[in-house]
Design a protein around this motif. Sequence first.
Motif, short mmCIF file in Angstrom:
data_model
loop_
_atom_site.label_atom_id
_atom_site.label_comp_id
_atom_site.label_asym_id
_atom_site.label_seq_id
_atom_site.Cartn_x
_atom_site.Cartn_y
_atom_site.Cartn_z
N ALA A 41 17.04 1.42 -2.97
CA ALA A 41 16.09 2.06 -2.04
C ALA A 41 14.95 2.69 -2.50
O ALA A 41 13.86 2.89 -1.87
N VAL A 42 14.87 3.19 -3.84
CA VAL A 42 13.74 3.61 -4.41
C VAL A 42 13.15 2.74 -5.78
O VAL A 42 12.54 3.24 -6.64
N THR A 43 13.35 1.32 -5.43
CA THR A 43 12.66 0.38 -6.35
C THR A 43 11.72 -0.28 -5.47
O THR A 43 12.07 -0.63 -4.33
N ASP A 44 10.70 -0.74 -6.14
CA ASP A 44 9.61 -1.50 -5.35
C ASP A 44 9.49 -2.89 -6.21
O ASP A 44 9.91 -3.17 -7.22
N GLY A 45 8.82 -3.82 -5.50
CA GLY A 45 8.12 -5.10 -6.18
C GLY A 45 9.28 -6.00 -6.37
O GLY A 45 10.15 -6.24 -6.08
N GLN A 46 9.07 -6.65 -7.47
CA GLN A 46 9.95 -7.96 -8.09
C GLN A 46 11.30 -7.20 -8.48
O GLN A 46 12.27 -7.95 -8.36
N ARG A 47 11.40 -6.09 -9.09
CA ARG A 47 12.71 -5.47 -9.63
C ARG A 47 13.62 -5.31 -8.32
O ARG A 47 14.63 -5.53 -8.40
N ARG A 72 0.64 -1.36 0.04
CA ARG A 72 -0.07 -0.18 0.10
C ARG A 72 0.87 1.23 0.08
O ARG A 72 0.36 2.34 -0.11
N LEU A 73 2.12 1.25 0.11
CA LEU A 73 2.99 2.29 0.19
C LEU A 73 4.32 2.06 -0.86
O LEU A 73 4.62 1.03 -1.10
N THR A 74 4.56 3.10 -1.43
CA THR A 74 5.76 3.07 -2.61
C THR A 74 6.73 3.84 -2.11
O THR A 74 6.72 4.89 -1.55
N SER A 75 8.15 3.26 -2.51
CA SER A 75 9.32 4.17 -2.41
C SER A 75 9.68 4.62 -3.76
O SER A 75 10.72 5.53 -3.77
N GLU A 76 8.90 4.38 -4.81
CA GLU A 76 9.46 4.85 -6.11
C GLU A 76 9.28 6.21 -6.21
O GLU A 76 9.70 6.61 -7.42
N ARG A 77 8.44 6.87 -5.55
CA ARG A 77 8.44 8.27 -5.59
C ARG A 77 9.17 9.06 -4.57
O ARG A 77 8.83 10.09 -4.19
N GLY A 78 10.21 8.48 -4.17
CA GLY A 78 11.13 8.82 -3.07
C GLY A 78 11.03 8.30 -1.85
O GLY A 78 9.99 7.77 -1.49
#
Length: 417
Positions: A96-102, A71-77
């Motif tokens: 640190a600013v990549t989510d999910g499988q990648r 429910r939270l993402t790091s991909e926008r900082g």
Amino acid sequence: MSDQLTAVPDEISAVNLVDPNTYFEHDMHEFWRRLRTEHPLYWHRPVDDKPGFWVVTRYPDVMALYRDDQRLTSERGNVLVTLLAGGDTASGQMLAVTDGQRHKDLRNVMLRAFSPRALSKVAELVRSNTRELVSQAVRRGEADFAAEVAALIPLSTIANLLGVPERDHSYLHGLSKSALSSDEADQTPEDAWLARNEILLYFNDLVNERRNDPQDDVLTVLTKSSINGEPLSDHDIVFNCYSLILGGDETSRLTMIDAVYTLSRDPGEWRRLKEGSVSLESATEEVLRWATPAMSFGRRALTDIPVAGGVIAEGDVVTLWNGSANLDETAFDRPDVLDLGRSPNKHVTFGYGPHFCLGAFLARVEVKEMLDALRTFTTDFEVTGTPRRIHSNIMTGMSYLPVRFAADEAGLASGGQ
Ligand code: HEM
């Protein structure tokens, strides 16, 4: 010797968490305690042209949100500055600013590069380097512990791990300092931006060198790594080298400096360490909890999230305050007391969940070796002038700490063997 921090204003909304001066000038303990008890989910007003954001301060809420990468993402900082600017240019490439499988795949590649063999070699270098620097400072009798000891350990450690030649260590150190925080209140965001770009350019050149001339180092491992059969691009490697330097230099350095400052003011705990009545491991964890150099990290909400009786709305910026969670009286017994024997000590200094600090092992080695060198080579130490705080809204700590050491002649004579 006091470094003259003042109380924050009584009016909670008058405290500006975006302004580095807030941390530079004020003791934040009472402010965090009030937020935890009165406003566990606090809306920080917009400042200048920046959006407002949520402030989460209780230990269980901070842990739950760190864990929640659905429910939270790091991909926008993931730090205040980039979150409020609307994103991070390294999104989807820097761990640190990549989510999910990648993120999982990239983290596995990086973890392979941090093999036990690579780490044990580096840990040995940390030990010898630290013992040499501390024993020299003690023999001299006085030192700026920040510049003459602590500054020379973490960056060399990461640089050694990556395979950065010795001659470039101090150049990178200067850039790392400007890129993340500042000793000078007048440093501009442009200075930091330029420093970041110089680091990226530096690693770009080094990646090319390693592709042509492989060595036994992490950089070479990264040039040979791939995800789903796709080799890591120069960009991927460069961004992640950058993230190790920025993530691992200042944080560890500030922790070591804080440890010396704190122990100089707490003779009882210093004696426990010196006499061996607490283990180095528990002392290390408590020093990490006490310093909490990375004050906060953050995320952006992908959906509405109920927290502490309120709701974080989809799209909102959420900040998680490690410094407050580590002082939460519901999670720690007498959190305001430094207890080097504290157990359990499940601090959030390294974050939690999928983005838990990749360098935690190395950081622990660095702090432990520093404490071990101090207890071996000195009987006592005192701060002899006013320390200088750094100027940052991400990190907290000191960049100048004048210290006088009393030598432990037996420890020095034995070389700590
Ligand atoms: C992540 C703190 C040392 C590399 C993190 C996070 C925290 C943290 C709180 C989580 C960020 C988030 O959730 O968005 C610290 C502290 C340190 C330290 C307090 C020292 C006392 C190091 C060192 C290295 C390092 C020595 C490298 C050698 C990283 C990396 C990540 C990270 C690459 C991103 C991990 C991911 O996103 O999967 N660190 N760190 N850190 N740290 Fe550290």
